[in-house]
Structures are given as C-alpha cells and as structure tokens.
Design a protein around this motif. Structure first.
Motif, PDB file in Angstrom:
ATOM      1  N   VAL A  99     -17.293  76.259 -26.052  1.00 49.83           N
ATOM      2  CA  VAL A  99     -16.082  75.681 -25.475  1.00 49.83           C
ATOM      3  C   VAL A  99     -16.353  74.276 -24.945  1.00 49.83           C
ATOM      4  O   VAL A  99     -17.391  74.010 -24.329  1.00 49.83           O
ATOM      5  CB  VAL A  99     -15.512  76.581 -24.358  1.00 49.83           C
ATOM      6  CG1 VAL A  99     -16.497  76.753 -23.203  1.00 49.83           C
ATOM      7  CG2 VAL A  99     -14.183  76.032 -23.849  1.00 49.83           C
ATOM      8  N   GLU A 100     -15.397  73.362 -25.195  1.00 52.90           N
ATOM      9  CA  GLU A 100     -15.548  71.976 -24.739  1.00 52.90           C
ATOM     10  C   GLU A 100     -14.579  71.620 -23.615  1.00 52.90           C
ATOM     11  O   GLU A 100     -14.902  70.819 -22.741  1.00 52.90           O
ATOM     12  CB  GLU A 100     -15.336  71.022 -25.918  1.00 52.90           C
ATOM     13  CG  GLU A 100     -16.405  71.161 -26.998  1.00 52.90           C
ATOM     14  CD  GLU A 100     -16.114  70.297 -28.203  1.00 52.90           C
ATOM     15  OE1 GLU A 100     -16.708  69.201 -28.294  1.00 52.90           O
ATOM     16  OE2 GLU A 100     -15.295  70.714 -29.058  1.00 52.90           O
ATOM     17  N   THR A 101     -13.375  72.191 -23.652  1.00 52.54           N
ATOM     18  CA  THR A 101     -12.374  71.897 -22.632  1.00 52.54           C
ATOM     19  C   THR A 101     -11.619  73.166 -22.262  1.00 52.54           C
ATOM     20  O   THR A 101     -11.194  73.911 -23.145  1.00 52.54           O
ATOM     21  CB  THR A 101     -11.362  70.846 -23.128  1.00 52.54           C
ATOM     22  OG1 THR A 101     -12.056  69.620 -23.385  1.00 52.54           O
ATOM     23  CG2 THR A 101     -10.284  70.583 -22.092  1.00 52.54           C
ATOM     24  N   VAL A 102     -11.470  73.401 -20.970  1.00 51.08           N
ATOM     25  CA  VAL A 102     -10.658  74.510 -20.471  1.00 51.08           C
ATOM     26  C   VAL A 102      -9.487  73.906 -19.701  1.00 51.08           C
ATOM     27  O   VAL A 102      -9.681  73.043 -18.846  1.00 51.08           O
ATOM     28  CB  VAL A 102     -11.478  75.442 -19.555  1.00 51.08           C
ATOM     29  CG1 VAL A 102     -10.615  76.614 -19.074  1.00 51.08           C
ATOM     30  CG2 VAL A 102     -12.718  75.970 -20.276  1.00 51.08           C
ATOM     31  N   VAL A 103      -8.271  74.351 -20.026  1.00 51.80           N
ATOM     32  CA  VAL A 103      -7.063  73.803 -19.411  1.00 51.80           C
ATOM     33  C   VAL A 103      -6.419  74.902 -18.561  1.00 51.80           C
ATOM     34  O   VAL A 103      -6.132  75.994 -19.070  1.00 51.80           O
ATOM     35  CB  VAL A 103      -6.068  73.298 -20.474  1.00 51.80           C
ATOM     36  CG1 VAL A 103      -4.932  72.531 -19.803  1.00 51.80           C
ATOM     37  CG2 VAL A 103      -6.777  72.414 -21.490  1.00 51.80           C
ATOM     38  N   VAL A 104      -6.186  74.598 -17.294  1.00 53.47           N
ATOM     39  CA  VAL A 104      -5.819  75.631 -16.322  1.00 53.47           C
ATOM     40  C   VAL A 104      -4.620  75.190 -15.485  1.00 53.47           C
ATOM     41  O   VAL A 104      -4.554  74.034 -15.051  1.00 53.47           O
ATOM     42  CB  VAL A 104      -7.012  75.904 -15.374  1.00 53.47           C
ATOM     43  CG1 VAL A 104      -6.728  77.119 -14.482  1.00 53.47           C
ATOM     44  CG2 VAL A 104      -8.305  76.112 -16.150  1.00 53.47           C
ATOM     45  N   PRO A 105      -3.665  76.090 -15.219  1.00 53.54           N
ATOM     46  CA  PRO A 105      -2.557  75.751 -14.312  1.00 53.54           C
ATOM     47  C   PRO A 105      -3.070  75.559 -12.889  1.00 53.54           C
ATOM     48  O   PRO A 105      -4.048  76.182 -12.476  1.00 53.54           O
ATOM     49  CB  PRO A 105      -1.640  76.971 -14.384  1.00 53.54           C
ATOM     50  CG  PRO A 105      -2.126  77.796 -15.530  1.00 53.54           C
ATOM     51  CD  PRO A 105      -3.569  77.473 -15.716  1.00 53.54           C
ATOM     52  N   ILE A 106      -2.370  74.718 -12.137  1.00 55.25           N
ATOM     53  CA  ILE A 106      -2.675  74.569 -10.702  1.00 55.25           C
ATOM     54  C   ILE A 106      -1.403  74.752  -9.890  1.00 55.25           C
ATOM     55  O   ILE A 106      -0.402  74.072 -10.103  1.00 55.25           O
ATOM     56  CB  ILE A 106      -3.246  73.180 -10.349  1.00 55.25           C
ATOM     57  CG1 ILE A 106      -4.472  72.846 -11.182  1.00 55.25           C
ATOM     58  CG2 ILE A 106      -3.598  73.135  -8.856  1.00 55.25           C
ATOM     59  CD1 ILE A 106      -5.061  71.473 -10.854  1.00 55.25           C
ATOM     60  N   GLY A 107      -1.450  75.685  -8.965  1.00 54.91           N
ATOM     61  CA  GLY A 107      -0.440  75.815  -7.935  1.00 54.91           C
ATOM     62  C   GLY A 107      -1.145  75.552  -6.606  1.00 54.91           C
ATOM     63  O   GLY A 107      -1.290  74.423  -6.158  1.00 54.91           O
ATOM     64  N   GLY A 108      -1.652  76.618  -6.007  1.00 55.35           N
ATOM     65  CA  GLY A 108      -2.451  76.463  -4.797  1.00 55.35           C
ATOM     66  C   GLY A 108      -3.901  76.145  -5.067  1.00 55.35           C
ATOM     67  O   GLY A 108      -4.635  75.737  -4.159  1.00 55.35           O
ATOM     68  N   GLY A 109      -4.355  76.349  -6.317  1.00 55.69           N
ATOM     69  CA  GLY A 109      -5.699  75.946  -6.691  1.00 55.69           C
ATOM     70  C   GLY A 109      -6.741  77.046  -6.765  1.00 55.69           C
ATOM     71  O   GLY A 109      -7.896  76.790  -7.136  1.00 55.69           O
ATOM     72  N   GLY A 110      -6.363  78.302  -6.435  1.00 57.08           N
ATOM     73  CA  GLY A 110      -7.344  79.377  -6.464  1.00 57.08           C
ATOM     74  C   GLY A 110      -7.877  79.664  -7.848  1.00 57.08           C
ATOM     75  O   GLY A 110      -9.079  79.904  -8.041  1.00 57.08           O
ATOM     76  N   LEU A 111      -6.997  79.631  -8.844  1.00 52.79           N
ATOM     77  CA  LEU A 111      -7.400  79.925 -10.220  1.00 52.79           C
ATOM     78  C   LEU A 111      -8.328  78.856 -10.767  1.00 52.79           C
ATOM     79  O   LEU A 111      -9.415  79.154 -11.277  1.00 52.79           O
ATOM     80  CB  LEU A 111      -6.160  80.050 -11.106  1.00 52.79           C
ATOM     81  CG  LEU A 111      -6.419  80.256 -12.599  1.00 52.79           C
ATOM     82  CD1 LEU A 111      -7.148  81.575 -12.854  1.00 52.79           C
ATOM     83  CD2 LEU A 111      -5.107  80.214 -13.382  1.00 52.79           C
ATOM     84  N   ILE A 112      -7.919  77.594 -10.665  1.00 55.90           N
ATOM     85  CA  ILE A 112      -8.743  76.540 -11.268  1.00 55.90           C
ATOM     86  C   ILE A 112     -10.068  76.369 -10.528  1.00 55.90           C
ATOM     87  O   ILE A 112     -11.093  76.057 -11.145  1.00 55.90           O
ATOM     88  CB  ILE A 112      -7.985  75.199 -11.340  1.00 55.90           C
ATOM     89  CG1 ILE A 112      -8.704  74.255 -12.316  1.00 55.90           C
ATOM     90  CG2 ILE A 112      -7.790  74.579  -9.964  1.00 55.90           C
ATOM     91  CD1 ILE A 112      -7.912  73.020 -12.683  1.00 55.90           C
ATOM     92  N   SER A 113     -10.088  76.594  -9.227  1.00 55.28           N
ATOM     93  CA  SER A 113     -11.343  76.449  -8.493  1.00 55.28           C
ATOM     94  C   SER A 113     -12.346  77.518  -8.927  1.00 55.28           C
ATOM     95  O   SER A 113     -13.543  77.225  -9.093  1.00 55.28           O
ATOM     96  CB  SER A 113     -11.104  76.514  -6.977  1.00 55.28           C
ATOM     97  OG  SER A 113     -10.498  77.736  -6.606  1.00 55.28           O
ATOM     98  N   GLY A 114     -11.864  78.750  -9.132  1.00 56.85           N
ATOM     99  CA  GLY A 114     -12.760  79.803  -9.597  1.00 56.85           C
ATOM    100  C   GLY A 114     -13.247  79.547 -11.010  1.00 56.85           C
ATOM    101  O   GLY A 114     -14.450  79.643 -11.305  1.00 56.85           O
ATOM    102  N   ILE A 115     -12.320  79.219 -11.919  1.00 59.45           N
ATOM    103  CA  ILE A 115     -12.691  78.980 -13.311  1.00 59.45           C
ATOM    104  C   ILE A 115     -13.599  77.764 -13.426  1.00 59.45           C
ATOM    105  O   ILE A 115     -14.611  77.787 -14.148  1.00 59.45           O
ATOM    106  CB  ILE A 115     -11.434  78.800 -14.184  1.00 59.45           C
ATOM    107  CG1 ILE A 115     -10.688  80.127 -14.312  1.00 59.45           C
ATOM    108  CG2 ILE A 115     -11.796  78.253 -15.556  1.00 59.45           C
ATOM    109  CD1 ILE A 115      -9.390  80.038 -15.090  1.00 59.45           C
ATOM    110  N   ALA A 116     -13.274  76.685 -12.723  1.00 62.31           N
ATOM    111  CA  ALA A 116     -14.081  75.465 -12.807  1.00 62.31           C
ATOM    112  C   ALA A 116     -15.507  75.709 -12.331  1.00 62.31           C
ATOM    113  O   ALA A 116     -16.469  75.201 -12.921  1.00 62.31           O
ATOM    114  CB  ALA A 116     -13.431  74.352 -11.999  1.00 62.31           C
ATOM    115  N   THR A 117     -15.657  76.478 -11.267  1.00 60.45           N
ATOM    116  CA  THR A 117     -17.000  76.784 -10.773  1.00 60.45           C
ATOM    117  C   THR A 117     -17.790  77.579 -11.800  1.00 60.45           C
ATOM    118  O   THR A 117     -18.952  77.260 -12.097  1.00 60.45           O
ATOM    119  CB  THR A 117     -16.917  77.569  -9.454  1.00 60.45           C
ATOM    120  OG1 THR A 117     -16.217  76.790  -8.479  1.00 60.45           O
ATOM    121  CG2 THR A 117     -18.304  77.908  -8.926  1.00 60.45           C
ATOM    122  N   ALA A 118     -17.161  78.600 -12.375  1.00 64.17           N
ATOM    123  CA  ALA A 118     -17.841  79.433 -13.366  1.00 64.17           C
ATOM    124  C   ALA A 118     -18.213  78.633 -14.610  1.00 64.17           C
ATOM    125  O   ALA A 118     -19.310  78.808 -15.170  1.00 64.17           O
ATOM    126  CB  ALA A 118     -16.959  80.614 -13.746  1.00 64.17           C
TER     127      ALA A 118
END
Length: 403
Positions: free
Chosen positions: A169-188
């Motif tokens: 994988v080269e790019t992961v695209v994630v929705p942001i509302g409060g940021g819980g989802l993208i912060s977890g995915i980005a860290t992983a």
C-alpha cells in the motif's frame, strides 16, 4: 501519544466483538482514477461501521467498578451503536445522548443494541454537553467518540489489517470527523510503513482540521452543515490532533455534491451502500482533491454504511443530477391542443425518458392563455442533457433548467 504497541494490544480485545473486514480491489474505480484502488469495507463491520472497534477496546479496559456504574456517551449515530453493542456484550449499562436530528435508523438501531437513548441538542457538541451532565449526576464513565487513546487504538486495528492484507500500500485515505479513526489508522500505518502516505478527508461543511493545522492549534467551527452526518463535528479531538500533526501527510475537503456522486457510484458500480461520511475518501479520489501517480496503490477506507433511507433518496437524486442522469426543466406553453404533445415529442425524439410532468394553468407569472410545465427527465449523461436542451430550444421552447 498513541503508539503501535497500544494498537497491537487492542487487537485481541477488539477481535472478541468486531470482524476483520474485506479489502477488495476495485476494477471500476481503478479504471476511473488510473490508480490501483482497494476498498477497505468497514461497511460490512458489525453495527455497520468501524466504531465498534474503539468502543469495544474502551469498554473492555474499564475496571470492574466502572463497568458496574455503567457508561454514557454522545454520538451522531455510529459511535452510539458501537458503544451500545460493546456494552451489552460486556453486561454494562449504557446511556447514549444523540442529537435531536439524528437519523431515525441510527436511533432505532442504538436502542435495539440495548442502550437507553436520550435525544438532546442540535448537533454532536450539544449532545456531548448533555452526556457530560449525565456523567456527573449518575457517576457513569464517559466513553468519548474520538478523543480517547483506547478508542483511537481500537480504530487503529483497521490500519493493522490494511498493512497485513496489502503490504505494498502507498496511500491510505481516511475520513476525519473528530479524528479518532485517522489517528488510529495513521499510527498503525506510519509506524509499520513510514513511506506510506495517509490523507485525511473532511466535508466542506465541517472542515476544521485544515485550519487547525495551519494555526497549530485546534480550531472550532461555529456550526456544521453536511450530508456526511458521521463526520459533522465542530472540531477535532485533542489527542487525535497531536497524532494528525505527526502522522497525517495531507488533509483535503470535498463538497456534498461530490460525496453524493461517490455514494451513487458505490451503489451502482460496487453494489455497496455507504453513508456520506464513509464515501468521502472515494469522493476525494474521484473529484481530483488528491494528487497521486498513475497506478498508485490507494486504499480508501469506507468507514460505514448507516445511511438514513430518507437521506439516501436525496443523496441519490443529487448524485444523478451531478452525473447528468437526471434533469428537471421548466417551460411555458401556449394553452392549446397539442402543445404539450409537441414538447414531449422532442423529448422522445432525443431518447430521454420522462419521470413526471406537472402542468399548471393558474400561475400568476404567466399569460392567461398559457400553461407552465415542469418535466422530470431521465438522461444518459451531461452530453445527452446538452443535446436535449439544444433540441428543445431549436424547436422554439424557452427552457429553464430547475435541477
């Protein structure tokens, strides 16, 4: 700050309740974007969204005393369902505060999963204030929808699955509302593949993060207005913002019209029902909001599919309009036999299909010997719409496009 070890610890707890969701290569969207698009299908998750992951991890890490006292939270819908199911499975009493205008389907589902629902406030932030009142008066533990490292770690298990299933994988695209989802995915993702890119997407009507990053501090909007109710928050959380600053490469926005097009394409081409918030990553790809190389390996995270049926009707119609599949026109005819037939004859000749007709002789805006006609028409794309309008005008009809 959240670390990969926290997400690895969460995986065992999350697996007790949540499913490992598919990562499907899409020939359709790869062809449409000239990228290699793999859809992360959290729409197939229990409760219909990713939220069950973070809710499960948070509730499973409560002390016995906290479980006995019960939990409370605020949510526009998906977190509510996640907390309700996770709490019920753990024998914990849950009270959920939802905005008064939350989708009926999400309110009903939350109750069906075993929680008590309280409707209060116009949006998430007002519902949250009420939930904190309940936290104080009833001694419950507040389970935050996104600003909680245990919740963030649970959501990050999606990132683990993406890297395991698609190491290239080269790019992961994630929705942001409060940021819980993208912060977890980005860290992983970033802690395992530092060269991979993580892009966040917000709806234009709820876009606080780009401004926050520019200012270097959290910016709170006065209000939000978007069909993507799952990410309709006025601000990003404190803990997620720290992670976003560190791990997220770019944040872009998409319009409600672009979201509607993505929802429509997913329904028609991928046979997948996705809510507005879940469609924003694909909307960003299809609209050109994200720059990428040809054949770049991209994973849009379709975060949820819990869309209200009334909202879905509106979204589909908007999507059809934006793709040239539906047009509504208005014209004024002489009130004589055959006039309407002449109009419909042109529409038929141009191979357009009529959905409906409204015929009005009583409008004060037209002459006494005229009739106002509105026609809903199915078309085959923007070029077909232009050809139809040109043919009508060539035949002498003064046509106004209403939709």
């Amino acid at each position: 700050m959240l670390e990969l070890a926290d997400i690895l610890d969460a995986r065992v707890r999350v697996a007790e309740t949540a499913r490992r969701t598919p990562l499907d290569y899409s020939h359709t969207f790869s062809a449409m974007t000239d990228a290699k698009v793999h859809l992360k299908q959290e729409t197939f998750q229990r409760t219909g969204s990713f939220k069950i992951r973070g809710a499960t991890n948070r509730i499973e890490t409560l002390s016995d005393a906290e479980k006995e006292a019960g939990v409370v939270t605020a949510s526009a819908g998906n977190h509510a369902q996640g907390v309700a199911l996770a709490a019920t499975k753990s024998g914990v009493d849950a009270k959920i505060v939802m905005p008064e205008n939350a989708p009926i389907s999400k309110i009903k589902a939350t109750r069906d999963y075993g929680a008590t629902v309280v409707l209060d406030g116009e949006d998430y932030n007002e519902a949250q204030a009420k939930a904190h009142e309940i936290e104080e008066t009833e001694g419950r533990t507040y389970v935050h929808a996104f600003d909680d490292e245990k919740v963030m770690a649970g959501q990050g298990t999606i990132g683990l699955e993406i890297v395991e299933d698609l190491p290239e994988v080269e790019t992961v695209v994630v929705p942001i509302g409060g940021g819980g989802l993208i912060s977890g995915i980005a860290t992983a993702v970033k802690e395992q593949k530092p060269d991979a890119r993580v892009v966040g997407v917000q709806a234009e009507g709820a876009s606080s993060v780009a401004t926050s990053l520019e200012k270097g501090e959290i910016h709170t909007l006065d209000s939000v207005d978007t069909i993507a109710d799952g990410i309709a928050t006025r601000n990003v959380g404190t803990d997620p913002f720290d992670v976003i600053e560190k791990h997220v490469d770019e944040v872009v926005t998409v319009s409600d019209s672009e979201i509607a097009v993505a929802v429509t394409h997913l329904l028609e081409r991928a046979k997948t029902l996705v809510e507005g918030a879940g469609a924003v990553p694909l909307a960003a790809l299809l609209s050109g909001a994200i720059d990428y190389d040809e054949d770049e390996i991209i994973v849009p995270v379709l975060s949820g599919g819990n869309i209200d049926m009334n909202t879905l009707t509106t979204v589909i119609m908007r999507g059809l309009v934006e793709t040239g599949r539906y047009v509504k026109i208005r014209t004024v005819l002489k009130d004589r036999p055959g006039a309407l037939g002449d109009l419909l004859g042109v529409i038929s000749r141009e191979k357009a299909n009529i959905y409906g007709i409204q015929h009005d002789r009583t409008s004060r805006d037209i002459a006494m010997n005229a009739a106002e006609v509105e026609v809903d028409i199915e078309t085959r794309g923007h070029d077909h719409v232009e050809e139809l309008l040109a043919a009508l005008r060539e035949d002498g009809f003064d046509v106004e496009v209403l939709v």
